[in-house]
Design a protein around this motif. Structure first.
Motif, PDB file in Angstrom:
ATOM      1  N   UNK A 288       0.828  -1.210   0.000  1.00  0.00           N
ATOM      2  CA  UNK A 288       0.000   0.000   0.000  1.00  0.00           C
ATOM      3  C   UNK A 288       0.859   1.253   0.000  1.00  0.00           C
ATOM      4  N   UNK A 289       1.984   1.222   0.703  1.00  0.00           N
ATOM      5  CA  UNK A 289       2.878   2.379   0.721  1.00  0.00           C
ATOM      6  C   UNK A 289       3.442   2.650  -0.669  1.00  0.00           C
ATOM      7  N   UNK A 290       3.825   1.597  -1.384  1.00  0.00           N
ATOM      8  CA  UNK A 290       4.341   1.793  -2.749  1.00  0.00           C
ATOM      9  C   UNK A 290       3.237   2.300  -3.673  1.00  0.00           C
ATOM     10  N   UNK A 291       2.019   1.847  -3.490  1.00  0.00           N
ATOM     11  CA  UNK A 291       0.909   2.367  -4.287  1.00  0.00           C
ATOM     12  C   UNK A 291       0.711   3.857  -4.035  1.00  0.00           C
ATOM     13  N   UNK A 292       0.848   4.272  -2.787  1.00  0.00           N
ATOM     14  CA  UNK A 292       0.713   5.692  -2.468  1.00  0.00           C
ATOM     15  C   UNK A 292       1.836   6.516  -3.102  1.00  0.00           C
ATOM     16  N   UNK A 293       3.037   5.935  -3.177  1.00  0.00           N
ATOM     17  CA  UNK A 293       4.136   6.655  -3.823  1.00  0.00           C
ATOM     18  C   UNK A 293       3.818   6.880  -5.300  1.00  0.00           C
ATOM     19  N   UNK A 294       3.292   5.841  -5.959  1.00  0.00           N
ATOM     20  CA  UNK A 294       2.948   5.985  -7.371  1.00  0.00           C
ATOM     21  C   UNK A 294       1.855   7.022  -7.581  1.00  0.00           C
ATOM     22  N   UNK A 295       0.929   7.124  -6.618  1.00  0.00           N
ATOM     23  CA  UNK A 295      -0.177   8.069  -6.766  1.00  0.00           C
ATOM     24  C   UNK A 295       0.239   9.503  -6.462  1.00  0.00           C
ATOM     25  N   UNK A 296       0.990   9.694  -5.369  1.00  0.00           N
ATOM     26  CA  UNK A 296       1.208  11.041  -4.849  1.00  0.00           C
ATOM     27  C   UNK A 296       2.624  11.563  -5.056  1.00  0.00           C
ATOM     28  N   UNK A 297       3.584  10.695  -5.313  1.00  0.00           N
ATOM     29  CA  UNK A 297       4.975  11.147  -5.497  1.00  0.00           C
ATOM     30  C   UNK A 297       5.622  10.371  -6.631  1.00  0.00           C
ATOM     31  N   UNK A 298       5.087  10.471  -7.862  1.00  0.00           N
ATOM     32  CA  UNK A 298       5.685   9.718  -8.973  1.00  0.00           C
ATOM     33  C   UNK A 298       7.113  10.175  -9.228  1.00  0.00           C
ATOM     34  N   UNK A 299       7.973   9.206  -9.484  1.00  0.00           N
ATOM     35  CA  UNK A 299       9.375   9.512  -9.735  1.00  0.00           C
ATOM     36  C   UNK A 299      10.217   9.651  -8.492  1.00  0.00           C
ATOM     37  N   UNK A 300       9.635   9.514  -7.311  1.00  0.00           N
ATOM     38  CA  UNK A 300      10.405   9.661  -6.074  1.00  0.00           C
ATOM     39  C   UNK A 300      11.186   8.386  -5.789  1.00  0.00           C
ATOM     40  N   UNK A 301      12.319   8.565  -5.119  1.00  0.00           N
ATOM     41  CA  UNK A 301      13.085   7.405  -4.667  1.00  0.00           C
ATOM     42  C   UNK A 301      12.462   6.872  -3.385  1.00  0.00           C
ATOM     43  N   UNK A 302      12.575   5.538  -3.192  1.00  0.00           N
ATOM     44  CA  UNK A 302      11.916   4.884  -2.071  1.00  0.00           C
ATOM     45  C   UNK A 302      12.917   3.973  -1.379  1.00  0.00           C
ATOM     46  N   UNK A 303      12.842   3.936  -0.059  1.00  0.00           N
ATOM     47  CA  UNK A 303      13.652   3.020   0.739  1.00  0.00           C
ATOM     48  C   UNK A 303      12.719   2.157   1.576  1.00  0.00           C
ATOM     49  N   UNK A 304      12.871   0.856   1.437  1.00  0.00           N
ATOM     50  CA  UNK A 304      12.018  -0.099   2.162  1.00  0.00           C
ATOM     51  C   UNK A 304      12.909  -0.940   3.067  1.00  0.00           C
ATOM     52  N   UNK A 305      12.489  -1.061   4.326  1.00  0.00           N
ATOM     53  CA  UNK A 305      13.255  -1.880   5.261  1.00  0.00           C
ATOM     54  C   UNK A 305      12.314  -2.608   6.188  1.00  0.00           C
ATOM     55  N   UNK A 306      12.744  -3.790   6.605  1.00  0.00           N
ATOM     56  CA  UNK A 306      12.018  -4.581   7.600  1.00  0.00           C
ATOM     57  C   UNK A 306      13.073  -5.181   8.525  1.00  0.00           C
TER      58      UNK A 306
END
Length: 374
Positions: A288-306
């Motif tokens: 869901x977080x990646x979907x929000x990035x595509x909707x609201x911040x296209x082209x932004x860099x993303x860092x995912x960690x667990x």
């Protein structure tokens, strides 16, 4: 206006009032008190508090006071209690005993002095003192049983209404399942078919890869839609056997297919085993977080960690994206505003928590702490 502190005294039942009157009845024979009166009156009055547990025994204990004519109300109260607590067929002999005690003259020597009128009056008085409280007790018992039956009927009606409401929910869920299947699957099927057709005629390797990704995601969406329709229809067993749940290891594939500039750090994958519900929730939050990035911040860099929490009892999932970058014009995606709320609810259902908000660098940060359920 009656003061509040006196109101409880006004709620006395008829039986309680009769008991009070019976306790006060010895005041009417103070001048006649002797050894016999003291014994029979004390026995009758001391037995009244036990009438609920031993109604017949207390009635027998009050009969000497009735027989000697010293006290009448204790026997009446005891007879009322017997009638209101015992089966109707077992009232004949207690009522007969009370009738005989009320009818028999005391002392016996005065029977020769009684006229026919006196005898008839005695029979009438004995009948009133025995049959009267028995009838009132039966009436009170019938009223209590009616109230109990009414309460059961109300409870049964409430259960019936609840079942009707649940059936209405089931029917509505089935209707929603049909509408969802007919509408959404139609559009997704068209996407999958057209992507497959374009993939078959396309010669550019990069475009063929994109089209294959579109087709694969469309097919996956159809499978998830089928699973959701099964849940709405209540066929949980079918869903459990035909579909699986995503795990943390599937995040790698999710990131690969996202088309975003993502860096991944998943050290929690090495900490096994995690409960499947925890890993599935972590996957959904990242998705869901990646979907929000595509909707609201296209082209932004993303860092995912667990990563594992410091106490080793929780998974800490973090999805951070920078500000929107320069990118080709994209088709506007619908946003219902329920994504963050859904992520918070998923985390809270596991006993964890989720926070989300803008960071100091103009990006957005989602952080979820999911406890490892035992």
């Amino acid at each position: 206006m009656i003061h509040k502190k006196f109101r409880p005294w006004m709620r006395l039942s008829a039986e309680q009032v009769a008991v009070v009157c019976a306790l006060c009845e010895p005041l009417t024979i103070l001048d006649e008190f002797g050894a016999l009166a003291l014994v029979v009156c004390a026995t009758a009055l001391l037995g009244l508090p036990l009438r609920q547990r031993h109604p017949v025994t207390v009635l027998c204990a009050t009969l000497p006071a009735m027989l000697t004519g010293h006290l009448l109300l204790p026997s009446v109260v005891a007879m009322y209690t017997v009638a209101s607590t015992r089966p109707q067929l077992r009232l004949l002999w207690p009522c007969g005993l009370l009738f005989v005690a009320a009818l028999r003259p005391w002392p016996m020597s005065i029977i020769t002095e009684m006229t026919r009128t006196d005898l008839l009056n005695s029979i009438e008085e004995a009948a009133l003192l025995s049959i009267g409280p028995a009838a009132l007790g039966l009436l009170a018992r019938a009223r209590a049983e009616s109230q109990e039956q009414l309460a059961r009927l109300k409870a049964s009606r409430a259960r019936e209404q609840r079942l009707v409401a649940e059936q209405a929910v089931v029917r509505e869920r089935a209707r929603l399942a049909r509408d969802m299947h007919d509408t959404v699957s139609h559009h997704i099927s068209i996407i999958a078919v057209q992507a497959g057709a374009l993939w078959a005629v396309e010669t550019d390797p990069g475009r063929r890869t994109d089209m294959e990704s579109i087709r694969r995601h469309s097919v996956g969406a159809l499978e998830e839609l089928r699973a959701m329709v099964g849940v709405l229809r209540g066929s949980g067993a079918v869903v459990a056997t035909t579909t699986g749940h995503p795990r943390l290891v599937d995040v790698v594939e999710l990131v690969t297919d996202s088309g975003l500039d993502i860096t991944v750090d998943l050290p929690a994958l090495a900490e096994c085993p995690w409960p499947s519900v925890v890993e599935t929730t972590a996957y959904w939050i990242i998705q869901e977080s990646l979907s929000n990035v595509r909707k609201h911040a296209p082209g932004a860099s993303v860092a995912v960690s667990a990563v594992l929490s410091q106490d080793g009892k929780s998974i800490v999932v973090v999805v951070r994206n920078g500000p929107a970058g320069r990118c080709p014009e994209v088709v506007g995606l619908p946003a219902g505003g329920h994504g963050l709320l859904g992520m918070k609810e998923r985390a809270e259902q596991l006993g964890g928590h989720l926070s989300a908000g803008s960071d100091a660098e103009g990006g957005f940060l989602v952080r979820a702490v999911l406890p490892a359920l035992q």
